[in-house]
Enzyme design. Structure first.
Site, short mmCIF file in Angstrom:
data_model
loop_
_atom_site.label_atom_id
_atom_site.label_comp_id
_atom_site.label_asym_id
_atom_site.label_seq_id
_atom_site.Cartn_x
_atom_site.Cartn_y
_atom_site.Cartn_z
CG ASP A 67 -0.31 -0.49 2.49
OD1 ASP A 67 0.93 -0.52 2.54
OD2 ASP A 67 -1.04 -0.81 3.44
CG ASN A 136 -8.73 -1.52 12.03
OD1 ASN A 136 -7.82 -2.18 11.54
ND2 ASN A 136 -9.16 -0.39 11.47
CD GLU A 143 -8.63 0.96 7.64
OE1 GLU A 143 -8.53 0.01 8.45
OE2 GLU A 143 -8.11 2.06 7.83
C1 F6R Z 1 1.31 -1.31 6.03
C2 F6R Z 1 0.22 -2.21 6.27
C3 F6R Z 1 -0.60 -2.12 7.50
C4 F6R Z 1 0.21 -2.42 8.76
C5 F6R Z 1 -0.67 -2.35 10.00
C6 F6R Z 1 0.11 -2.60 11.27
O1 F6R Z 1 1.92 -1.61 4.80
O2 F6R Z 1 0.00 -3.02 5.46
O3 F6R Z 1 -1.65 -3.05 7.39
O4 F6R Z 1 0.78 -3.68 8.66
O5 F6R Z 1 -1.28 -1.10 10.08
O6 F6R Z 1 1.01 -1.56 11.45
P1 F6R Z 1 2.10 -1.59 12.61
O7 F6R Z 1 3.06 -2.65 12.27
O8 F6R Z 1 2.72 -0.22 12.57
O9 F6R Z 1 1.38 -1.85 13.87
#
Ligand code: F6R
Length: 249
Positions: A67, A136, A143
Site C-alpha cells: 500500500d 482493527n 479496513e
Molecule cells: C502497512 C500495512 C498495515 C500495517 C498495519 C500494522 O503496509 O499493510 O496493514 O501492517 O497497520 O502496522 P504496525 O506494524 O505499525 O502496527
C-alpha cells in the site's frame, strides 16, 4: 495454519526473517510481497544483516508492496516508498527497478490501481506475502467494512487507523485520508502468507484473525481460508489466543 509463538519482538523478527530468507534461498528470483509499519522493521533489519553477511542475495528478487498513502510523494518522510527505501531497499543488493510500491501521487488513481493489479499478475503473484496486522484487523489498508474487496483500490482510512498512524506525523490532521491498497484477492493469491504481530495492543486483532468468525469486519479473518498461512507472534500478541484455550482454535 502454522503459528510460531516467540518470546519477544526480537525473536519474532528473527523467526520471520529466517522464513523469508529460506524462501529466497529456495527461489532466488522469488516475488516478495512487503508491508510497512512498525512491526516489520526488525524483520527488515535481520534481512539486511543476512544480505550483508552474504547469506542471501536480493539480486533476482522482485518486490510488491501492499500500500501507499495518497498524496505523499516518494521522498515524503512518511510515504511508504520512503519507508521501504530507508528501512530496507537502500541497504540491500536489490535492483531498484524490481521494487514496486503504488504511486501515491498518480493523478488517475483508478488507472494506478488497475496497473498495479496488472503488474502483480505479470509477475505471477507473490511467492510470499509479509503482512502486519492493524489493531482493527486490517491487512494492507483493507479496513473493516461490509465486504472484502478483491482488487487494488483506493480506500478511505478509518478514524481508528488515522489516530493510530498519527504517531508518525506531527498531528492527526496531517495523516492522509486516503490510501491505495492491494486488495484481498491479491493478498490471498500469494502462495504463502507470513503474518507478524507484536505487543498486547495486537492481542485482540490476532485473536479475531485466528479464532474469530470470518467476516469483513475483521479483514484478517479471511486468512483462515488460505492454505499456507504462517503467524509469527510474540507472547504479548498471543495473550488472547492462549487465554481462550491455550491452543489453536
Ligand atoms: C502497512 C500495512 C498495515 C500495517 C498495519 C500494522 O503496509 O499493510 O496493514 O501492517 O497497520 O502496522 P504496525 O506494524 O505499525 O502496527
Amino acid at each position: 495454519m502454522k503459528l510460531y509463538r516467540e518470546k519477544n519482538y526480537e525473536a519474532m523478527s528473527r523467526r520471520a526473517a529466517n522464513l523469508m530468507a529460506a524462501e529466497i534461498i529456495k527461489k532466488p528470483n522469488c516475488v516478495l510481497g512487503l508491508a510497512t509499519g512498525s512491526t516489520p522493521v526488525g524483520v527488515y533489519r535481520e534481512l539486511v544483516k543476512k544480505n550483508r553477511e552474504g547469506d542471501i542475495s536480493f539480486k533476482e528478487v522482485e518486490t510488491v508492496n501492499l500500500d501507499e498513502y495518497r498524496g505523499l510523494s516518494a521522498d515524503h518522510e512518511q510515504s511508504y516508498r520512503y519507508f521501504m527505501q530507508t528501512n530496507f531497499f537502500d541497504w540491500i543488493n536489490i535492483r531498484p527497478e524490481k521494487t514496486h510500491v503504488p504511486d501515491g501521487l498518480a493523478s488517475d488513481a483508478e488507472a494506478e490501481c488497475a496497473s498495479y493489479d496488472a503488474l502483480i499478475a505479470s509477475l505471477g503473484g507473490a511467492d510470499l506475502q509479509l503482512l502486519g496486522l492493524g489493531r482493527n484487523g486490517h491487512i494492507g489498508f483493507n479496513e473493516p467494512g461490509p465486504s472484502f474487496i478483491k482488487e487494488t483500490h483506493v480506500v478511505r482510512l478509518t478514524q481508528n487507523t488515522i489516530d493510530v498512524n498519527a504517531r508518525f506525523f506531527a498531528s492527526a490532521d496531517e495523516v492522509p485520508r486516503e490510501a491505495i491498497t492491494m486488495g484481498i484477492g491479491s493478498i490471498m493469491a500469494a502462495r504463502r502468507l507470513l503474518v507478524v504481530a507484536s505487543g498486547e495492543e495486537k492481542a485482540d486483532a490476532v485473536y479475531q484473525a485466528i479464532c474469530g468468525p470470518i467476516t469483513p469486519e475483521c479483514q484478517a479473518s479471511i486468512l483462515q481460508l488460505h492454505h499456507d498461512v504462517v503467524f509469527v507472534c510474540d507472547e504479548a500478541a498471543l495473550t488472547k489466543v492462549y487465554e481462550a484455550g491455550g491452543s489453536l482454535c
